[in-house]
Scaffold this motif. Structure first.
Motif, PDB file in Angstrom:
ATOM      1  N   SER A   1       0.829  -1.194   0.000  1.00 58.97           N
ATOM      2  CA  SER A   1       0.000   0.000   0.000  1.00 58.97           C
ATOM      3  C   SER A   1       0.868   1.251   0.000  1.00 58.97           C
ATOM      4  N   ALA A   2       1.889   1.240   0.843  1.00 58.99           N
ATOM      5  CA  ALA A   2       2.721   2.432   1.004  1.00 58.99           C
ATOM      6  C   ALA A   2       3.520   2.742  -0.260  1.00 58.99           C
ATOM      7  N   ILE A   3       4.083   1.692  -0.860  1.00 58.62           N
ATOM      8  CA  ILE A   3       4.905   1.916  -2.050  1.00 58.62           C
ATOM      9  C   ILE A   3       3.983   2.076  -3.245  1.00 58.62           C
ATOM     10  N   GLY A   4       3.992   3.275  -3.810  1.00 53.53           N
ATOM     11  CA  GLY A   4       3.101   3.511  -4.937  1.00 53.53           C
ATOM     12  C   GLY A   4       3.674   4.594  -5.820  1.00 53.53           C
ATOM     13  N   LEU A   5       2.775   5.243  -6.529  1.00 50.69           N
ATOM     14  CA  LEU A   5       3.239   6.277  -7.452  1.00 50.69           C
ATOM     15  C   LEU A   5       3.991   7.377  -6.705  1.00 50.69           C
ATOM     16  N   GLY A   6       3.620   7.592  -5.455  1.00 48.15           N
ATOM     17  CA  GLY A   6       4.284   8.619  -4.649  1.00 48.15           C
ATOM     18  C   GLY A   6       5.782   8.358  -4.530  1.00 48.15           C
ATOM     19  N   ASN A   7       6.164   7.080  -4.364  1.00 48.57           N
ATOM     20  CA  ASN A   7       7.584   6.757  -4.233  1.00 48.57           C
ATOM     21  C   ASN A   7       8.303   6.905  -5.556  1.00 48.57           C
ATOM     22  N   LEU A   8       7.611   6.492  -6.627  1.00 46.58           N
ATOM     23  CA  LEU A   8       8.322   6.347  -7.885  1.00 46.58           C
ATOM     24  C   LEU A   8       8.338   7.614  -8.711  1.00 46.58           C
TER      25      LEU A   8
ATOM     26  N   LEU B   1     -12.993   7.854  -3.427  1.00 48.36           N
ATOM     27  CA  LEU B   1     -12.652   8.884  -4.425  1.00 48.36           C
ATOM     28  C   LEU B   1     -11.268   8.657  -5.017  1.00 48.36           C
ATOM     29  N   ILE B   2     -10.310   8.332  -4.133  1.00 49.09           N
ATOM     30  CA  ILE B   2      -8.940   8.167  -4.642  1.00 49.09           C
ATOM     31  C   ILE B   2      -8.885   7.035  -5.660  1.00 49.09           C
ATOM     32  N   THR B   3      -9.560   5.920  -5.345  1.00 44.66           N
ATOM     33  CA  THR B   3      -9.497   4.790  -6.281  1.00 44.66           C
ATOM     34  C   THR B   3      -9.987   5.199  -7.662  1.00 44.66           C
TER      35      THR B   3
ATOM     36  N   TYR C   1      -9.678   7.882  -9.270  1.00 44.47           N
ATOM     37  CA  TYR C   1      -8.686   8.497 -10.165  1.00 44.47           C
ATOM     38  C   TYR C   1      -7.386   7.701 -10.235  1.00 44.47           C
ATOM     39  N   TYR C   2      -7.087   6.941  -9.171  1.00 46.97           N
ATOM     40  CA  TYR C   2      -5.852   6.149  -9.191  1.00 46.97           C
ATOM     41  C   TYR C   2      -5.914   5.091 -10.303  1.00 46.97           C
ATOM     42  N   VAL C   3      -7.109   4.579 -10.585  1.00 44.68           N
ATOM     43  CA  VAL C   3      -7.187   3.563 -11.642  1.00 44.68           C
ATOM     44  C   VAL C   3      -6.900   4.176 -13.005  1.00 44.68           C
TER      45      VAL C   3
ATOM     46  N   PHE D   1       3.657  11.342   4.821  1.00 46.78           N
ATOM     47  CA  PHE D   1       2.317  11.108   5.169  1.00 46.78           C
ATOM     48  C   PHE D   1       1.531  10.403   4.061  1.00 46.78           C
ATOM     49  N   TYR D   2       1.693  10.960   2.836  1.00 45.87           N
ATOM     50  CA  TYR D   2       1.030  10.368   1.674  1.00 45.87           C
ATOM     51  C   TYR D   2       1.640   9.002   1.392  1.00 45.87           C
ATOM     52  N   SER D   3       2.972   8.963   1.483  1.00 43.45           N
ATOM     53  CA  SER D   3       3.653   7.741   1.127  1.00 43.45           C
ATOM     54  C   SER D   3       3.319   6.605   2.098  1.00 43.45           C
ATOM     55  N   MET D   4       3.071   6.942   3.354  1.00 42.92           N
ATOM     56  CA  MET D   4       2.740   5.880   4.314  1.00 42.92           C
ATOM     57  C   MET D   4       1.251   5.527   4.263  1.00 42.92           C
ATOM     58  N   SER D   5       0.530   6.062   3.294  1.00 42.62           N
ATOM     59  CA  SER D   5      -0.911   5.752   3.127  1.00 42.62           C
ATOM     60  C   SER D   5      -1.723   6.048   4.382  1.00 42.62           C
ATOM     61  N   LEU D   6      -1.506   7.242   4.963  1.00 42.21           N
ATOM     62  CA  LEU D   6      -2.200   7.532   6.219  1.00 42.21           C
ATOM     63  C   LEU D   6      -3.423   8.415   5.993  1.00 42.21           C
ATOM     64  N   GLY D   7      -4.294   8.423   6.981  1.00 45.32           N
ATOM     65  CA  GLY D   7      -5.416   9.346   6.957  1.00 45.32           C
ATOM     66  C   GLY D   7      -6.561   8.928   6.069  1.00 45.32           C
ATOM     67  N   MET D   8      -6.572   7.679   5.627  1.00 40.80           N
ATOM     68  CA  MET D   8      -7.711   7.262   4.804  1.00 40.80           C
ATOM     69  C   MET D   8      -8.135   5.838   5.102  1.00 40.80           C
ATOM     70  N   GLY D   9      -7.958   5.453   6.333  1.00 42.55           N
ATOM     71  CA  GLY D   9      -8.547   4.190   6.752  1.00 42.55           C
ATOM     72  C   GLY D   9      -7.782   2.933   6.374  1.00 42.55           C
TER      73      GLY D   9
ATOM     74  N   THR E   1      -0.899  -2.664  -6.007  1.00 43.80           N
ATOM     75  CA  THR E   1      -0.891  -3.040  -4.586  1.00 43.80           C
ATOM     76  C   THR E   1      -1.353  -1.874  -3.710  1.00 43.80           C
ATOM     77  N   SER E   2      -1.259  -0.636  -4.223  1.00 41.60           N
ATOM     78  CA  SER E   2      -1.826   0.498  -3.486  1.00 41.60           C
ATOM     79  C   SER E   2      -3.341   0.524  -3.653  1.00 41.60           C
ATOM     80  N   VAL E   3      -3.785   0.272  -4.883  1.00 44.21           N
ATOM     81  CA  VAL E   3      -5.231   0.328  -5.118  1.00 44.21           C
ATOM     82  C   VAL E   3      -5.977  -0.767  -4.350  1.00 44.21           C
ATOM     83  N   ILE E   4      -5.367  -1.945  -4.213  1.00 47.17           N
ATOM     84  CA  ILE E   4      -6.106  -2.973  -3.456  1.00 47.17           C
ATOM     85  C   ILE E   4      -6.306  -2.521  -2.005  1.00 47.17           C
ATOM     86  N   SER E   5      -5.350  -1.775  -1.467  1.00 51.26           N
ATOM     87  CA  SER E   5      -5.545  -1.335  -0.077  1.00 51.26           C
ATOM     88  C   SER E   5      -6.673  -0.305   0.012  1.00 51.26           C
ATOM     89  N   LEU E   6      -6.775   0.526  -1.021  1.00 51.21           N
ATOM     90  CA  LEU E   6      -7.879   1.499  -1.039  1.00 51.21           C
ATOM     91  C   LEU E   6      -9.212   0.772  -1.161  1.00 51.21           C
ATOM     92  N   LEU E   7      -9.243  -0.196  -2.091  1.00 49.19           N
ATOM     93  CA  LEU E   7     -10.484  -0.942  -2.331  1.00 49.19           C
ATOM     94  C   LEU E   7     -10.921  -1.727  -1.107  1.00 49.19           C
TER      95      LEU E   7
HETATM   96  N1  PHE Z   1       1.239   5.472  -0.528  1.00 48.40           N
HETATM   97  C1  PHE Z   1       0.995   5.535  -1.922  1.00 48.40           C
HETATM   98  C2  PHE Z   1       2.131   6.133  -2.671  1.00 48.40           C
HETATM   99  O1  PHE Z   1       3.153   6.458  -2.169  1.00 48.40           O
HETATM  100  C3  PHE Z   1      -0.122   6.402  -2.256  1.00 48.40           C
HETATM  101  C4  PHE Z   1      -1.408   6.004  -1.843  1.00 48.40           C
HETATM  102  C5  PHE Z   1      -2.215   7.000  -1.581  1.00 48.40           C
HETATM  103  C6  PHE Z   1      -1.788   4.710  -1.762  1.00 48.40           C
HETATM  104  C7  PHE Z   1      -3.416   6.723  -1.233  1.00 48.40           C
HETATM  105  C8  PHE Z   1      -2.999   4.428  -1.404  1.00 48.40           C
HETATM  106  C9  PHE Z   1      -3.785   5.441  -1.121  1.00 48.40           C
HETATM  107  O2  PHE Z   1       1.992   6.331  -3.859  1.00 48.40           O
END
Ligand code: PHE
Length: 512
Positions: free
Chosen positions: A21-28, A97-99, A101-103, A219-227, A320-326
């Motif tokens: 979940s944490a490793i996503g577009l934010g990291n890359l 909502l995030i899912t 647009y993330y898709v 904060f974003y990278s650790m996937s926080l604040g959204m359950g 793997t980030s989207v499955i955590s959102l879903l």
């Molecule tokens: N943590 C993910 C990233 O670094 C972003 C993310 C945001 C994942 C919201 C799930 C939900 O890209």
């Protein structure tokens, strides 16, 4: 039918799912750019401090909220304090909502992976971006395939879906990223220029803005604040130590982000030094979908392989980030409406797909760029509303909830909080747990508040946003969600039984 006990079966499975979940577009794509733009290694230092002071504390708080209730987010927050159920509802709406647009973004990465294979797409990704994102059919089709993959994984459940796939996909991602980074580091002349560009510490360039950016990124990278961490935490048993696991997730997350930057900047330095000379690296999709394809094209034949591996890796990180959102949304729907997992994820997937279509069309030039709201494409609008406005609110309340509002135990004394947490089975080493209770009560919420306020001020004074009609629209969207969740919670959900994880087995049994 044999009923599986739901939940993570192993510690490593849980850590890999959390890291997924944490490793996503934010990291890359965001992290390497932000490092370069905000003073190199100076930013990295600020980032690591932010992970320690904000990311880890908030992550443990959220995991604990879920673990304590062993239920969906609405139930989890209401079990901390009856008045907080609306926060749970809010953090179901955010990933929803995030899912959507993330898709769309996930679809882009899939397209670029497929297109890197000569026989499938011609192998040439240079300058296809503008045309591709303006193609109303392709963007939607790739988004659908991407979402389909995520829904299929969620249908499998926590153990056989999320955990199993994370155990396969995450090691794949680690191998690919290390391979690419080593390859790029060995490209010869220019690599060191690229690395200097990426990491040369410059504390003047960091500034307060850079520090705020580092905190926001952590904060974003650790996937926080959204359950997400509440939901994943609810599937852990006592044998999984939350502090240790959060630490491991943070380490994986930070290493992948750093390594991504090493690879990207070595390659740019060696193959496209003019980009460094002209200082033309832009944030966001340009780096990934315009500049990197150019760099891969300069690698010769091996460029196809690297390009495919790279975009496949990005797609893995995104899925793997989207499955955590879903999962956050599915878990809630399963327990609230008492329907089985397969049906729930299918329905949610279809609704999300429908919403993702106008989002995909609003970016780029499809239909002559007609689909915009107040000058924003929907992707930017949703992204800003969730990232800048809503996610900090979610994480702030999570820390405050654990620090101050567990049941009626409202006391400014961190030691009292500490003993509540202990009695609840939050096992941390004694010194760490003392630090944790001071942090979660005072320091972390204060820092998150700072990120939120400074972030909003920054956006309101940003020339680009002012010229688009202002930052007020994302704030309206965010504000509406907060109000809607408070109203819905009090009007409909307050006295309802909203279910727990154990329900899923019963639902499975009755529908088998
Ligand atoms: N943590 C993910 C990233 O670094 C972003 C993310 C945001 C994942 C919201 C799930 C939900 O890209």
């Amino acid at each position: 039918m044999e009923v599986k006990k739901n939940g993570f079966a192993s510690k490593i499975g849980f850590i890999l799912a959390g890291a997924g979940s944490a490793i996503g577009l934010g990291n890359l794509w965001s992290f390497p750019y932000k490092v370069y733009a905000n003073g190199g290694a100076a930013f990295v230092v600020a980032y690591i401090l932010s992970i320690l002071l904000i990311g880890l504390v908030a992550m443990v708080a959220e995991l604990y909220i879920g673990r304590r209730a062993s239920a969906n987010t609405v139930t989890s927050y209401s079990k901390i304090n009856k008045k907080l159920g609306w926060v749970g509802l809010l953090v179901v709406l955010i990933p929803f909502l995030i899912t959507c647009y993330y898709v769309v973004l996930g679809g882009w990465t899939l397209k670029f992976a497929v297109n890197s294979i000569p026989v499938l797409g011609g192998g040439d990704n240079v300058s296809i971006f503008g045309e591709f994102i303006s193609d109303p059919v392709q963007t939607v089709v790739f988004g659908l395939i991407f979402l389909g993959l995520a829904v299929a994984i969620i249908m499998g459940g926590v153990k056989a879906g999320i955990e199993k796939m994370s155990k396969i996909l995450m090691p794949m991602l680690f191998v690919i990223i290390i391979f690419i980074a080593i390859y790029c580091l060995c490209l010869g002349e220019g690599v060191s220029d690229g690395l200097a560009f990426y990491l040369m510490p410059d504390f003047n360039k960091l500034g307060l803005d850079g520090v705020i950016a580092a905190m926001g990124q952590a904060f974003y990278s650790m996937s926080l604040g959204m359950g997400i961490m509440v939901s994943y935490g609810s599937y852990t048993g006592k044998e999984i130590k939350l502090g240790q696991s959060a630490m491991m997730i943070a380490i994986f997350d930070t290493c992948v982000a750093l390594i991504a930057g090493l690879g990207i900047f070595s390659a740019i330095g060696a193959l496209s030094p003019e980009i460094l000379a002209n200082n033309t690296i832009e944030a966001g999709p340009t780096l990934m979908f315009v500049i990197l394809p150019q760099v891969f094209a300069d690698m010769g034949v091996f460029g196809y392989v690297i390009s495919f591996l790279f975009f496949a890796m990005v797609a893995i990180a995104a899925v793997t980030s989207v499955i955590s959102l879903l999962e956050v949304v599915s878990q809630y729907v399963i327990q609230r409406f008492k329907i089985n997992r397969k049906k729930a994820s299918l329905i949610i997937g279809l609704i999300m797909f429908a919403i993702s279509i106008p989002i995909a069309w609003s970016v780029g030039g499809a239909f002559d760029g007609a689909i915009k709201v107040a000058g924003y494409d929907l992707l930017t609008l949703f992204d800003e509303a969730t990232n800048t406005v809503l996610m900090p609110i979610g994480a702030f309340i999570s820390c405050m909830a654990v620090g101050w509002f567990i049941d009626k135990n409202i006391t400014p004394n961190p030691m009292a909080t500490l003993s509540t947490l202990k009695a609840d089975g939050l096992e941390l080493n004694p010194t760490i747990s003392m630090i944790f209770s001071v942090m979660v009560k005072y320091v972390t919420p204060a820092l998150i508040l700072l990120v939120e306020i400074a972030g909003l001020i920054g956006k309101f004074t940003d020339a680009d946003y002012i010229s688009m009609g202002g930052y007020i629209y994302p704030v309206i969207v965010g504000g509406l969600m907060v109000v809607a969740s408070i109203v819905i919670f009090y009007a409909y959900l307050k006295n309802k039984t909203l279910g727990t994880n154990a329900d899923e087995e019963i639902i499975d049994k009755t529908t088998a």
